[in-house]
Design an enzyme around this catalytic site. Sequence first.
Site, short mmCIF file in Angstrom:
data_model
loop_
_atom_site.label_atom_id
_atom_site.label_comp_id
_atom_site.label_asym_id
_atom_site.label_seq_id
_atom_site.Cartn_x
_atom_site.Cartn_y
_atom_site.Cartn_z
N ASP A 1 -0.60 78.55 74.67
CA ASP A 1 -1.68 77.92 75.44
C ASP A 1 -2.91 77.72 74.53
OD1 ASP A 1 -0.08 78.16 77.66
OD2 ASP A 1 -1.02 80.02 78.34
N1 URA Z 1 2.61 83.18 77.83
C1 URA Z 1 1.45 82.63 78.26
O1 URA Z 1 1.06 82.81 79.40
N2 URA Z 1 0.75 81.87 77.40
C2 URA Z 1 1.12 81.66 76.11
O2 URA Z 1 0.42 80.98 75.36
C3 URA Z 1 2.31 82.25 75.68
C4 URA Z 1 3.05 82.99 76.56
#
Ligand code: URA
Length: 235
Positions: free
Chosen positions: A102
């Site tokens: 993310d």
């Molecule tokens: N899980 C999440 O919620 N975000 C990420 O970036 C990676 C795994």
Amino acid sequence: MLRLDKYISNATDLSRVEVKRYIKYGDVTIDDEKAINGAQKVSGDETICIEGSAISFAENRYFMLNKPAGVVSATKDSNNSTALDLIFEHRSDELQIAGRLDIDTTGLLLITDDGQWNHRLTSPRSDCQKIYRVTLGIPITPDYAEKLANGVWLKGEKHPCLPATMEQIDDETVLLSIAEGKYHQVKRMFAALGNHVEALHRTQVGGIILDESLEPGDYRALTDAEVASIMAPTA
Ligand code: URA
């Protein structure tokens, strides 16, 4: 055998015209001899240098980036800077992200131009473990480890998550190891436990551990051993 100018332009992001200019100014060598013109033929076994740096042709490339917050795991984005904006390599348009993070997640991001290797890492059949350092909004309760080991049920999913393991670091911090890569998986797992993620940092994917010497935004090539540690999924 291939024409020298075509060979160099395929192996780099230089145009044929730019390559010819380098040759004309004596900046291209073939096995330490100055190249004469772009029409010369090469087999690819020679060491070809531009301004003293050797070029290599069509070998797959593998990098680890210490992804900073605020950068998207995409090749193009009209609003934010992308992970690929931080990778200064020839033929960067051929690079792909292997397992997204993310925008606010930091840490280990793998980048390659090897589609099969990428698939091995990210296919739903791959049981490649990913380790995250998770900072939570409220203190952890003693039931978390067991609930994660049993497989938490994410909102909107038909099946529970695969078992996950957790190592507690302090009241609000854990190292979480998961095999899957569902959308916002870690954030949704802790939401299912009644908590919320304040910060998320990936430290490991399979046998590849984030190099501590990389500052946020820095990257390096993977070693052969790191590349080889990502095995094909078992049938
Ligand atoms: N899980 C999440 O919620 N975000 C990420 O970036 C990676 C795994």
